[in-house]
Design a protein around this motif. Sequence first.
Motif, short mmCIF file in Angstrom:
data_model
loop_
_atom_site.label_atom_id
_atom_site.label_comp_id
_atom_site.label_asym_id
_atom_site.label_seq_id
_atom_site.Cartn_x
_atom_site.Cartn_y
_atom_site.Cartn_z
N VAL A 41 0.85 -1.20 0.00
CA VAL A 41 0.00 0.00 0.00
C VAL A 41 0.89 1.25 0.00
N ALA A 42 1.99 1.19 0.73
CA ALA A 42 2.92 2.33 0.74
C ALA A 42 3.50 2.57 -0.65
N GLU A 43 3.85 1.47 -1.35
CA GLU A 43 4.38 1.60 -2.72
C GLU A 43 3.33 2.21 -3.65
N LEU A 44 2.10 1.70 -3.55
CA LEU A 44 1.03 2.24 -4.40
C LEU A 44 0.80 3.72 -4.12
N GLY A 45 0.81 4.08 -2.85
CA GLY A 45 0.61 5.47 -2.46
C GLY A 45 1.66 6.38 -3.09
N LYS A 46 2.90 5.93 -3.08
CA LYS A 46 4.00 6.71 -3.67
C LYS A 46 3.81 6.88 -5.17
N LYS A 47 3.50 5.76 -5.82
CA LYS A 47 3.35 5.77 -7.28
C LYS A 47 2.17 6.68 -7.69
N ILE A 48 1.04 6.51 -7.01
CA ILE A 48 -0.15 7.32 -7.35
C ILE A 48 0.14 8.79 -7.10
N SER A 49 0.78 9.08 -5.99
CA SER A 49 1.11 10.48 -5.67
C SER A 49 1.98 11.10 -6.75
N SER A 50 3.00 10.35 -7.19
CA SER A 50 3.90 10.95 -8.18
C SER A 50 3.18 11.12 -9.52
N ASP A 51 2.21 10.28 -9.81
CA ASP A 51 1.46 10.43 -11.07
C ASP A 51 0.51 11.63 -11.05
N TYR A 52 0.02 11.99 -9.87
CA TYR A 52 -0.98 13.08 -9.81
C TYR A 52 -0.39 14.42 -9.38
N VAL A 53 0.82 14.41 -8.84
CA VAL A 53 1.31 15.63 -8.19
C VAL A 53 1.33 16.85 -9.12
N ASN A 54 1.60 16.62 -10.41
CA ASN A 54 1.65 17.76 -11.33
C ASN A 54 0.33 18.05 -12.04
N LYS A 55 -0.73 17.39 -11.59
CA LYS A 55 -2.03 17.56 -12.28
C LYS A 55 -3.05 18.21 -11.38
N LEU A 56 -2.61 18.69 -10.23
CA LEU A 56 -3.61 19.06 -9.22
C LEU A 56 -4.16 20.49 -9.36
N ASP A 57 -4.05 21.02 -10.58
CA ASP A 57 -4.83 22.23 -10.87
C ASP A 57 -6.32 21.86 -10.85
N LYS A 58 -6.61 20.58 -11.08
CA LYS A 58 -7.97 20.05 -10.91
C LYS A 58 -7.95 19.09 -9.73
N PRO A 59 -9.00 19.09 -8.90
CA PRO A 59 -8.96 18.23 -7.70
C PRO A 59 -9.02 16.73 -8.01
N LEU A 60 -8.41 15.97 -7.13
CA LEU A 60 -8.45 14.51 -7.21
C LEU A 60 -9.54 13.99 -6.27
N VAL A 61 -10.43 13.16 -6.82
CA VAL A 61 -11.44 12.50 -5.99
C VAL A 61 -11.19 11.00 -6.03
#
Length: 177
Positions: free
Chosen positions: A18-38
């Motif tokens: 779960v920690a690995e998935l959290g890291k991967k998902i975070s790095s994929d979304y970090v530059n896209k957060l001009d729109k909110p993540l749900v």
Amino acid sequence: MKNKFPILISEEQIKKRVAELGKKISSDYVNKLDKPLVVIGVLKGSFVFLADLVRSLEVSCEIEFIEVSSYGAGTSSSGRVKLKREPSLHLADRHVLIVEDIIDTGHTFEFLEDYFVGKHLASFRTCAFLDKPSRRQVEMKVDYSGFEIDDHFVVGYGLDLDGRYREISSVVIYQQS
Ligand code: IMP
Ligand code: MG
């Protein structure tokens, strides 16, 4: 003693993955957060995974739920998916990450993909804690998957048999006594 079944995936293994998935998902979304993540959890099976996953994220998100049912009683899917609860949050222009407990035949995911078509999302991705690829009846793409498992009926960590065993902390193989 809460669990009488053999352990397939231990609490330690789950925590690490779960920690690995959290890291991967975070790095994929970090530059896209001009729109909110749900993050949308598919009830009820995803609730334990969802709770751990969102706490492992390094980006902020909103949390929603959708409820579907496909199983009826017993250990094989009916293939007919019913929508039982719709998300209440406005989803247009938001990044949606669907979180499921397990992908088996793929019918539930196909139903969910269809549900979100035309909702004008900023993006749509899928995450499943477990995946049983050998059982697939519908072609589908999972963006994030925790563990691939063989064709066992498993319970625990949110997964149930007729509403039971969700509270077990590891993933265990259900065996009839
Ligand atoms: P699918 O529509 O066949 O992909 O099935 C998805 C749903 O079936 C999951 O969300 C689970 O609720 C349920 N399911 C599939 N396999 C298992 C299992 O091994 N244990 C518990 N629930 C399962
Ligand atoms: Mg489910």
